[in-house]
Design a protein around this motif. Sequence first.
Motif, mmCIF file in Angstrom:
data_model
loop_
_atom_site.group_PDB
_atom_site.id
_atom_site.type_symbol
_atom_site.label_atom_id
_atom_site.label_comp_id
_atom_site.label_asym_id
_atom_site.label_seq_id
_atom_site.Cartn_x
_atom_site.Cartn_y
_atom_site.Cartn_z
ATOM 1 N N LEU A 34 108.480 -14.750 -38.143
ATOM 2 C CA LEU A 34 109.578 -13.966 -38.729
ATOM 3 C C LEU A 34 109.866 -14.439 -40.157
ATOM 4 O O LEU A 34 110.059 -13.623 -41.057
ATOM 5 C CB LEU A 34 110.848 -14.169 -37.902
ATOM 6 N N VAL A 35 109.893 -15.748 -40.323
ATOM 7 C CA VAL A 35 110.153 -16.287 -41.673
ATOM 8 C C VAL A 35 109.045 -15.815 -42.629
ATOM 9 O O VAL A 35 109.326 -15.359 -43.744
ATOM 10 C CB VAL A 35 110.235 -17.840 -41.659
ATOM 11 N N ALA A 36 107.798 -15.900 -42.163
ATOM 12 C CA ALA A 36 106.675 -15.474 -43.018
ATOM 13 C C ALA A 36 106.830 -14.007 -43.407
ATOM 14 O O ALA A 36 106.619 -13.618 -44.569
ATOM 15 C CB ALA A 36 105.344 -15.696 -42.295
ATOM 16 N N ALA A 75 105.531 -6.134 -30.370
ATOM 17 C CA ALA A 75 106.498 -5.293 -31.085
ATOM 18 C C ALA A 75 106.588 -5.744 -32.547
ATOM 19 O O ALA A 75 106.666 -4.921 -33.460
ATOM 20 C CB ALA A 75 107.861 -5.390 -30.406
ATOM 21 N N PHE A 76 106.548 -7.063 -32.737
ATOM 22 C CA PHE A 76 106.685 -7.591 -34.097
ATOM 23 C C PHE A 76 105.509 -7.177 -34.992
ATOM 24 O O PHE A 76 105.688 -6.898 -36.180
ATOM 25 C CB PHE A 76 106.800 -9.117 -34.019
ATOM 26 N N ASP A 77 104.309 -7.119 -34.409
ATOM 27 C CA ASP A 77 103.137 -6.721 -35.196
ATOM 28 C C ASP A 77 103.285 -5.308 -35.770
ATOM 29 O O ASP A 77 102.731 -4.998 -36.820
ATOM 30 C CB ASP A 77 101.844 -6.833 -34.369
ATOM 31 N N LEU A 78 104.041 -4.477 -35.056
ATOM 32 C CA LEU A 78 104.299 -3.114 -35.567
ATOM 33 C C LEU A 78 105.272 -3.151 -36.750
ATOM 34 O O LEU A 78 105.167 -2.361 -37.692
ATOM 35 C CB LEU A 78 104.988 -2.275 -34.487
ATOM 36 N N ILE A 79 106.230 -4.072 -36.642
ATOM 37 C CA ILE A 79 107.330 -4.111 -37.618
ATOM 38 C C ILE A 79 106.944 -4.863 -38.888
ATOM 39 O O ILE A 79 107.377 -4.531 -39.982
ATOM 40 C CB ILE A 79 108.567 -4.754 -36.942
ATOM 41 N N ARG A 80 106.092 -5.871 -38.726
ATOM 42 C CA ARG A 80 105.746 -6.748 -39.845
ATOM 43 C C ARG A 80 105.338 -6.005 -41.120
ATOM 44 O O ARG A 80 105.876 -6.276 -42.194
ATOM 45 C CB ARG A 80 104.636 -7.705 -39.397
ATOM 46 N N PRO A 81 104.404 -5.045 -41.039
ATOM 47 C CA PRO A 81 103.995 -4.366 -42.280
ATOM 48 C C PRO A 81 105.152 -3.619 -42.941
ATOM 49 O O PRO A 81 105.183 -3.496 -44.159
ATOM 50 C CB PRO A 81 102.929 -3.367 -41.826
ATOM 51 N N LEU A 105 109.537 -13.580 -45.981
ATOM 52 C CA LEU A 105 109.075 -14.047 -47.295
ATOM 53 C C LEU A 105 108.149 -13.008 -47.933
ATOM 54 O O LEU A 105 108.253 -12.730 -49.131
ATOM 55 C CB LEU A 105 108.348 -15.396 -47.159
ATOM 56 N N GLU A 106 107.271 -12.443 -47.118
ATOM 57 C CA GLU A 106 106.387 -11.381 -47.642
ATOM 58 C C GLU A 106 107.240 -10.218 -48.146
ATOM 59 O O GLU A 106 106.998 -9.669 -49.213
ATOM 60 C CB GLU A 106 105.422 -10.887 -46.562
ATOM 61 N N GLY A 107 108.255 -9.876 -47.349
ATOM 62 C CA GLY A 107 109.150 -8.786 -47.727
ATOM 63 C C GLY A 107 109.892 -9.074 -49.021
ATOM 64 O O GLY A 107 110.265 -8.158 -49.749
ATOM 65 N N ALA A 108 110.116 -10.363 -49.290
ATOM 66 C CA ALA A 108 110.823 -10.748 -50.521
ATOM 67 C C ALA A 108 109.852 -10.877 -51.691
ATOM 68 O O ALA A 108 110.231 -11.332 -52.767
ATOM 69 C CB ALA A 108 111.568 -12.057 -50.300
#
Length: 237
Positions: A107-109, A72-78, A112-115
């Motif tokens: 999640l932290v990574a 599920a996270f792999d979908l959300i990450r991008p 950070l990418e999102g920031a």
Amino acid sequence: MTDLKQLKKAIVEGDAKQAVEVAKAALAEGAKPLDLIQNYMIPAMDEVGKLFEEEEYFVPELLLSGRAMRGAFDLIRPLLAAQGVQPTGRVVIGTIQGDLHDIGKNLVAAMLEGAGFEVYDLGADVKPEAFVDTVKTKNCDIVAMSAMLTVTMPKMKTTIEALKAAGLRDKVKVIVGGAPISQAYCDDIGADAYSDTASGAAVIARDIMVGHKVGAQFAERGEKALAGIAATAKGGK
Ligand code: B1M
């Protein structure tokens, strides 16, 4: 309308296919990625941990739930990373040596990418030398370490010592986190900052970039990036 409780249930039950399907449907209906993570996916893993403590679940169940969370996270990450801002700074991140837990670190990574950070994710079970090499070769501003096991927590200190030995400690800031870590432990091992959440780690990393005392270049790069983010937000993108 998708019932998001099904996402939590699928992760607790280790059903990766179902977790991905529910997350996909919810996102298509406009659900907020952070809502899925914070209100359904993390609580699911907490429940899995409780079941493990109660000896209802064993390692195979943890692995299946971890895989469902990952799917599920792999979908959300991008979606978390797609903010289109210039890099705020460079971070090397990893779970410390001896520790294979990577869900919180991922999640932290992503935060950070999102920031707007350029993130070098070394994965789990990361040797101190690997952190040191990446700081050198990628000219990182921040070292971010995650730990979930009390027995391997001391490797955080070993990594800080390795940075010192390589003459890099004054060039980087060190952020630590993970369930067994605390502010007291952070102070004790000589790290610069502690956060108990992934989003908190991203906020701290931003703060470091704008308020870094070591060199003006940090503040300059951070200010520029924040201005970029503010402009993007104003433009409603
Ligand atoms: Co293991 N495990 N595990 N496990 N596991 C825990 C951590 C444990 C607490 C379970 C328990 O007993 N209740 C326990 C540790 C006890 C301790 O040391 N205090 C434990 C154990 C004992 C073990 C093994 C030793 C089991 C065994 O083999 N007998 C073994 C160790 C293997 C090893 O690492 N060498 C083991 C193995 C595993 C799996 C591989 C099967 C699997 C991991 C799969 C994976 O990660 N790919 C697993 C899992 C899934 C868990 C639990 C159930 C869930 C962890 C998780 O992903 N949580 C966990 C119990 C629990 O946490 N309740 C447990 C969700 C995640 C989002 O939270 O990682 O805390 P977390 O991250 C949070 C914050 O901590 C923070 O942000 C995140 C979200 O906001 N954060 C940071 C994390 N890193 C940060 C860094 C920062 C800032 C914030 O700055 C840089």
